[in-house]
Design an enzyme around this catalytic site. Structure first.
Site, PDB file in Angstrom:
ATOM      1  CG  ASP A 194      -1.994   0.985   1.262  1.00 53.97           C
ATOM      2  OD1 ASP A 194      -2.399   1.431   0.177  1.00 53.97           O
ATOM      3  OD2 ASP A 194      -2.475   1.321   2.370  1.00 53.97           O
ATOM      4  CG  HIS A 195      -0.335   4.935   0.108  1.00 58.06           C
ATOM      5  ND1 HIS A 195      -0.673   5.955  -0.741  1.00 58.06           N
ATOM      6  CD2 HIS A 195      -1.490   4.566   0.710  1.00 58.06           C
ATOM      7  CE1 HIS A 195      -1.967   6.202  -0.654  1.00 58.06           C
ATOM      8  NE2 HIS A 195      -2.491   5.366   0.217  1.00 58.06           N
ATOM      9  CG  HIS A 225      -5.253   8.275   3.495  1.00 58.08           C
ATOM     10  ND1 HIS A 225      -4.556   8.898   2.488  1.00 58.08           N
ATOM     11  CD2 HIS A 225      -5.528   7.027   3.044  1.00 58.08           C
ATOM     12  CE1 HIS A 225      -4.405   8.052   1.473  1.00 58.08           C
ATOM     13  NE2 HIS A 225      -4.991   6.915   1.773  1.00 58.08           N
ATOM     14  CG  HIS A 242      -6.385   4.538  -1.444  1.00 58.02           C
ATOM     15  ND1 HIS A 242      -5.147   4.332  -0.901  1.00 58.02           N
ATOM     16  CD2 HIS A 242      -6.429   3.804  -2.582  1.00 58.02           C
ATOM     17  CE1 HIS A 242      -4.458   3.520  -1.691  1.00 58.02           C
ATOM     18  NE2 HIS A 242      -5.208   3.183  -2.731  1.00 58.02           N
ATOM     19  CB  SER A 272     -11.967   3.466   7.871  1.00 55.72           C
ATOM     20  OG  SER A 272     -11.009   2.434   7.785  1.00 55.72           O
ATOM     21  CG  ASN A 282      -7.288   0.640  -0.108  1.00 54.90           C
ATOM     22  OD1 ASN A 282      -7.641  -0.282  -0.828  1.00 54.90           O
ATOM     23  ND2 ASN A 282      -6.161   1.296  -0.288  1.00 54.90           N
ATOM     24  NE  ARG A 286       1.976   1.246  11.770  1.00 53.33           N
ATOM     25  CZ  ARG A 286       1.812   1.739  10.550  1.00 53.33           C
ATOM     26  NH1 ARG A 286       2.378   1.150   9.518  1.00 53.33           N
ATOM     27  NH2 ARG A 286       1.099   2.815  10.343  1.00 53.33           N
TER      28      ARG A 286
HETATM   29 ZN   LIG Z   1      -4.429   5.141   0.760  1.00 53.74          ZN
END
Ligand SMILES: [Zn+2]
Length: 384
Positions: free
Chosen positions: A95-96, A190, A227, A230, A270, A318
């Protein structure tokens, strides 16, 4: 190839199955879910299996860095497939990416890569996309490009505002670059704060792009990607905040809008933020429901709890898992200190992924995906 040899597929046959379903009157898109650690992969696979759906597991450059490289990620995903006996079609996608990371992923077990050259002008964007494609296609690996700019922060790619893709140039982009898939900016964003993003949604951009692709006969070999899609479920945000989190002003893309975009021609959706929220909610609730549990695990659970306690704003696993030995996050947690919380995480991800792919229309599509190997894909590209 026997059933025990778990293999990864190019995105093309998966996206084509979604396109064919759509042409037959059942609009569909394949879910693409970001992965950072082993149990996340198992949860995604379990959700796909429950819905009998093909699916894409994707790793960003940040995930690659977190895990120590694409070889670690591909081994981790294959291990999860083996552990769960997953025999439905799955792609492993970068991704990216950029050119360097793209080549590294092609060489290390990924079956698909994205090059995000959206910051360049159209001509240079197409040239950059073509360059990685010339490396990927002879190996059967599919390529996704990006056109237009999505608002928000994705790894080190930051855009303050949306630059919509020009739908009239989409067929040109495919024709010149030969990219298999193209992320088109149509107003999604995003991250967890998609703002009042829905008034920026311009689904007519998807419609016009798809109409052009159909007019040029591109639509069964080239596909549109959404993209930043969500849904950022309110109940997850509330749960995180109830157990010590501090997420403010969150907003996602309403499911109905995603479904409209799929009906208009999006074939890959995505999802990253939703899974981050689910994982963070599970960790916070686990520590809340099991007071003092971390005391038995000073090297693993204590640092995670401390990181969550001192950073209410954390939603990216993370950020709070980097405190522990990465080796623990690359394998099945069996018998380890992480096992009880990972069991909860797997179930939560599985349930969310299942719900999403049902809404995306890709439930039940696994059998209609042509099982074409990467070697055979390479030959097909060579013939064209
Ligand atoms: Zn993206």
């Amino acid at each position: 190839m026997s059933k025990q040899d778990f293999q990864l597929f190019s995105m093309v046959p998966l996206l084509r199955a979604a396109e064919q379903s759509s042409l037959n009157g059942r609009p569909a898109a394949i879910g693409a879910f970001n992965v950072n650690f082993y149990t996340q992969a198992e949860g995604i696979l379990e959700g796909l299996k429950r819905a009998d759906a093909p699916g894409i597991i994707q790793a960003s450059r940040g995930a690659n860095k977190f895990q120590g490289g694409p070889d670690k990620i591909s081994a981790m995903v294959l291990a999860a497939m083996k552990e769960t006996g997953h025999d439905l079609p799955v792609s492993l996608h970068l991704d990216h990416g950029d050119d360097e990371k793209g080549r590294e992923c092609v060489d290390n077990g990924f079956s698909s890569v994205m090059i995000d050259a959206s910051k360049l002008d159209l001509k240079d964007n197409i040239a950059a996309t073509k360059s990685i494609l010339n490396y990927a296609h002879p190996r059967g690996v599919s390529v996704e490009g990006e056109f237009g700019k999505l608002e928000g922060v994705e790894e080190d790619v930051i855009h303050e505002s949306t630059t919509y893709a020009d739908p009239f140039l989409v067929p040109h982009f495919f024709n010149e670059s030969k990219a298999d898939a193209l992320a088109v900016a149509y107003g999604t964003a995003h991250g967890p704060n998609k703002g009042k993003g829905t008034d920026k949604l311009a689904i007519h951009i998807v419609q016009a792009s798809y109409a052009g692709m159909k007019a040029y006969g591109q639509n069964e070999n080239h596909f549109l990607v959404g993209h930043g899609s969500s849904t950022v479920p309110k109940e997850l945000v509330e749960e995180i905040n109830r157990y010590g989190g501090g997420i403010k002003d969150s907003a996602g893309i309403p499911m109905q809008k995603i479904q409209e975009a799929i009906a208009a021609g999006i074939r890959k959706v995505n999802i990253d933020t939703d899974l981050r929220l689910g994982i963070t909610a599970a960790f916070r609730k686990f520590f809340h429901d099991n007071p003092g549990v971390e005391k038995k695990s000073p090297n693993v659970l204590v640092p995670i709890k401390q990181a969550l306690d001192s950073h209410p704003e954390f939603i990216d696993p993370r950020d709070y898992l980097k405190t522990i030995d990465i080796g623990l996050l690359r394998v099945h947690p069996r018998g380890g200190d992480l096992e009880p919380v990972m069991v909860l995480i797997k179930e939560r991800i599985a349930a969310h992924v299942e719900m999403l792919v049902r809404k995306f229309g890709s439930a039940g599509l696994a059998a209609s995906v042509e099982r074409v190997t990467l070697a055979e894909m390479a030959k097909r590209y060579d013939r064209n």
